[in-house]
Design an enzyme around this catalytic site. Structure first.
Site, PDB file in Angstrom:
ATOM      1  N   LEU A  77      50.522  24.062  50.936  1.00 23.97           N
ATOM      2  CA  LEU A  77      50.768  23.974  52.370  1.00 23.97           C
ATOM      3  C   LEU A  77      50.366  25.233  53.137  1.00 23.97           C
ATOM      4  CD1 LEU A  77      54.138  22.019  52.308  1.00 23.97           C
ATOM      5  CD2 LEU A  77      51.806  21.132  52.490  1.00 23.97           C
ATOM      6  N   CYS A  78      49.684  26.158  52.479  1.00 20.27           N
ATOM      7  CA  CYS A  78      49.175  27.347  53.165  1.00 20.27           C
ATOM      8  C   CYS A  78      47.928  26.999  53.964  1.00 20.27           C
ATOM      9  CB  CYS A  78      48.823  28.445  52.157  1.00 20.27           C
ATOM     10  SG  CYS A  78      50.241  29.363  51.572  1.00 20.27           S
ATOM     11  N   HIS A  79      47.806  27.625  55.127  1.00 19.63           N
ATOM     12  CA  HIS A  79      46.628  27.430  55.961  1.00 19.63           C
ATOM     13  C   HIS A  79      45.482  28.290  55.431  1.00 19.63           C
ATOM     14  CE1 HIS A  79      49.912  26.260  58.645  1.00 19.63           C
ATOM     15  NE2 HIS A  79      49.017  25.487  59.243  1.00 19.63           N
ATOM     16  N   MET A 115      51.502  35.341  52.217  1.00 17.11           N
ATOM     17  CA  MET A 115      51.153  34.663  50.965  1.00 17.11           C
ATOM     18  C   MET A 115      49.878  35.245  50.367  1.00 17.11           C
ATOM     19  SD  MET A 115      53.762  32.890  50.628  1.00 17.11           S
ATOM     20  CE  MET A 115      53.277  32.290  49.033  1.00 17.11           C
ATOM     21  N   GLU A 116      48.926  35.606  51.218  1.00 17.10           N
ATOM     22  CA  GLU A 116      47.681  36.199  50.726  1.00 17.10           C
ATOM     23  C   GLU A 116      47.953  37.538  50.047  1.00 17.10           C
ATOM     24  OE1 GLU A 116      46.684  32.926  53.270  1.00 17.10           O
ATOM     25  OE2 GLU A 116      48.125  34.560  53.534  1.00 17.10           O
ATOM     26  N   ASP A 130      46.191  40.658  31.414  1.00 16.68           N
ATOM     27  CA  ASP A 130      45.133  40.032  30.611  1.00 16.68           C
ATOM     28  C   ASP A 130      44.263  41.069  29.914  1.00 16.68           C
ATOM     29  OD1 ASP A 130      43.382  37.816  29.723  1.00 16.68           O
ATOM     30  OD2 ASP A 130      41.949  38.753  31.092  1.00 16.68           O
TER      31      ASP A 130
END
Length: 160
Positions: A77-79, A115-116, A130
Protein backbone atom coordinates in the site's frame (compact mmCIF):
# COMPACT_ATOMS: atom_id res chain seq x y z
CA UNK A 1 -14.44 10.25 21.33
CA UNK A 2 -15.64 9.32 17.85
CA UNK A 3 -13.89 6.37 16.27
CA UNK A 4 -11.86 7.41 13.21
CA UNK A 5 -12.08 5.22 10.11
CA UNK A 6 -8.97 3.33 9.07
CA UNK A 7 -7.23 5.14 6.23
CA UNK A 8 -6.21 1.96 4.39
CA UNK A 9 -9.64 0.29 4.44
CA UNK A 10 -12.63 1.11 2.25
CA UNK A 11 -16.25 1.17 3.48
CA UNK A 12 -16.47 -2.61 3.07
CA UNK A 13 -13.25 -3.25 5.01
CA UNK A 14 -11.12 -4.08 1.99
CA UNK A 15 -7.52 -2.85 1.78
CA UNK A 16 -6.94 0.20 -0.40
CA UNK A 17 -4.21 2.68 -1.19
CA UNK A 18 -4.93 6.07 0.38
CA UNK A 19 -5.78 8.82 -2.09
CA UNK A 20 -3.18 11.56 -1.57
CA UNK A 21 -4.15 13.59 -4.66
CA UNK A 22 -5.59 16.46 -2.58
CA UNK A 23 -2.54 16.73 -0.31
CA UNK A 24 -0.04 19.51 -0.90
CA UNK A 25 3.44 18.70 -2.13
CA UNK A 26 6.01 19.47 0.55
CA UNK A 27 9.66 18.61 1.07
CA UNK A 28 9.68 15.27 2.90
CA UNK A 29 12.67 13.86 4.75
CA UNK A 30 13.10 10.78 6.93
CA UNK A 31 16.12 9.35 8.75
CA UNK A 32 16.28 5.81 10.11
CA UNK A 33 18.99 4.20 12.21
CA UNK A 34 19.78 0.57 12.82
CA UNK A 35 22.84 -1.46 13.77
CA UNK A 36 24.54 -4.70 12.89
CA UNK A 37 26.33 -6.49 15.72
CA UNK A 38 29.31 -8.64 14.74
CA UNK A 39 31.99 -10.61 16.52
CA UNK A 40 35.32 -8.84 16.98
CA UNK A 41 36.99 -11.08 14.38
CA UNK A 42 34.26 -10.49 11.76
CA UNK A 43 34.31 -6.76 12.47
CA UNK A 44 38.09 -6.70 11.89
CA UNK A 45 37.66 -8.49 8.55
CA UNK A 46 34.93 -6.04 7.52
CA UNK A 47 37.06 -3.07 8.53
CA UNK A 48 40.06 -4.44 6.60
CA UNK A 49 37.89 -5.24 3.55
CA UNK A 50 39.11 -8.83 3.89
CA UNK A 51 35.82 -10.74 3.83
CA UNK A 52 35.38 -13.39 1.11
CA UNK A 53 32.61 -11.43 -0.67
CA UNK A 54 34.60 -8.18 -0.87
CA UNK A 55 33.94 -4.58 0.16
CA UNK A 56 30.89 -5.02 2.37
CA UNK A 57 30.05 -1.39 3.06
CA UNK A 58 30.16 -0.25 -0.56
CA UNK A 59 27.85 -3.07 -1.60
CA UNK A 60 25.54 -2.44 1.40
CA UNK A 61 25.30 1.28 0.56
CA UNK A 62 24.29 0.58 -3.04
CA UNK A 63 21.85 -2.14 -1.92
CA UNK A 64 20.17 0.25 0.52
CA UNK A 65 19.81 2.99 -2.09
CA UNK A 66 18.41 0.54 -4.65
CA UNK A 67 15.99 -0.87 -2.08
CA UNK A 68 14.60 2.55 -1.19
CA UNK A 69 13.71 3.02 -4.86
CA UNK A 70 11.79 -0.31 -4.81
CA UNK A 71 9.78 0.29 -1.62
CA UNK A 72 6.41 0.53 -3.38
CA UNK A 73 7.15 -2.82 -5.08
CA UNK A 74 7.78 -4.45 -1.69
CA UNK A 75 5.12 -2.92 0.56
CA UNK A 76 1.72 -3.23 -1.11
CA UNK A 77 0.00 0.00 0.00
CA UNK A 78 3.00 2.33 -0.30
CA UNK A 79 2.84 5.00 -2.99
CA UNK A 80 5.56 4.98 -5.64
CA UNK A 81 7.62 8.11 -5.02
CA UNK A 82 9.97 10.20 -7.09
CA UNK A 83 12.82 10.23 -4.60
CA UNK A 84 15.00 13.33 -4.73
CA UNK A 85 17.79 11.74 -2.68
CA UNK A 86 18.67 8.61 -0.75
CA UNK A 87 21.81 8.10 1.27
CA UNK A 88 23.09 5.30 3.48
CA UNK A 89 25.89 6.09 5.91
CA UNK A 90 27.93 3.84 8.19
CA UNK A 91 29.67 4.50 11.49
CA UNK A 92 32.04 1.72 12.55
CA UNK A 93 32.23 1.11 16.30
CA UNK A 94 35.30 -1.06 17.03
CA UNK A 95 34.64 -1.11 20.79
CA UNK A 96 31.21 -2.70 20.32
CA UNK A 97 32.14 -4.52 17.07
CA UNK A 98 29.08 -3.11 15.36
CA UNK A 99 28.13 -1.08 12.32
CA UNK A 100 25.72 1.79 12.93
CA UNK A 101 23.65 2.46 9.81
CA UNK A 102 21.83 5.69 9.04
CA UNK A 103 19.57 5.85 6.00
CA UNK A 104 18.04 9.08 4.76
CA UNK A 105 15.37 9.57 2.11
CA UNK A 106 14.09 12.85 0.65
CA UNK A 107 11.32 13.70 -1.79
CA UNK A 108 8.98 16.52 -2.72
CA UNK A 109 5.46 15.18 -2.75
CA UNK A 110 2.15 14.56 -0.99
CA UNK A 111 3.27 11.64 1.19
CA UNK A 112 6.19 10.82 3.46
CA UNK A 113 9.39 8.88 2.87
CA UNK A 114 9.62 6.98 6.18
CA UNK A 115 9.09 3.61 4.54
CA UNK A 116 11.81 4.29 1.97
CA UNK A 117 14.30 5.15 4.72
CA UNK A 118 13.29 2.06 6.73
CA UNK A 119 13.69 -0.21 3.71
CA UNK A 120 17.06 1.34 2.85
CA UNK A 121 18.40 0.81 6.39
CA UNK A 122 17.13 -2.75 6.67
CA UNK A 123 18.35 -3.87 3.25
CA UNK A 124 21.76 -2.32 3.95
CA UNK A 125 21.85 -4.25 7.24
CA UNK A 126 20.76 -7.49 5.55
CA UNK A 127 23.44 -7.00 2.90
CA UNK A 128 26.07 -6.71 5.62
CA UNK A 129 24.65 -9.91 7.13
CA UNK A 130 24.75 -11.68 3.76
CA UNK A 131 28.32 -10.65 3.06
CA UNK A 132 29.53 -11.64 6.55
CA UNK A 133 27.58 -14.87 7.08
CA UNK A 134 30.35 -17.03 5.57
CA UNK A 135 32.49 -16.28 8.64
CA UNK A 136 29.78 -15.70 11.29
CA UNK A 137 26.25 -17.06 11.66
CA UNK A 138 25.08 -15.28 14.83
CA UNK A 139 25.08 -11.73 13.46
CA UNK A 140 22.37 -9.52 14.97
CA UNK A 141 20.45 -6.70 13.31
CA UNK A 142 19.00 -4.50 16.07
CA UNK A 143 17.51 -1.18 17.09
CA UNK A 144 15.89 -0.14 13.81
CA UNK A 145 13.90 3.03 14.30
CA UNK A 146 12.76 6.26 12.72
CA UNK A 147 14.78 9.09 14.28
CA UNK A 148 13.62 12.04 12.16
CA UNK A 149 10.69 12.88 9.92
CA UNK A 150 9.83 16.25 8.46
CA UNK A 151 7.39 17.67 5.96
CA UNK A 152 3.68 17.36 5.53
CA UNK A 153 0.74 18.31 7.73
CA UNK A 154 1.99 16.43 10.80
CA UNK A 155 5.23 18.44 10.87
CA UNK A 156 8.53 17.36 12.33
CA UNK A 157 9.19 14.31 14.49
CA UNK A 158 12.47 13.83 16.35
CA UNK A 159 13.01 10.64 18.33
CA UNK A 160 14.05 11.15 21.92
Amino acid sequence: MEKQPFSHLDAQGAARMVDVSAKADTVRRAVVRTRVELSASTFALLQDKALPKGDVLTVAKIAGIMAAKKTADLIPLCHPLALAAVDVRFDLDPQAACVHIEAEACAVGPTGVEMEALVAAQVAAMTIYDMCKAVQRDIRITDCRLVHKSGGKSGTFEAS
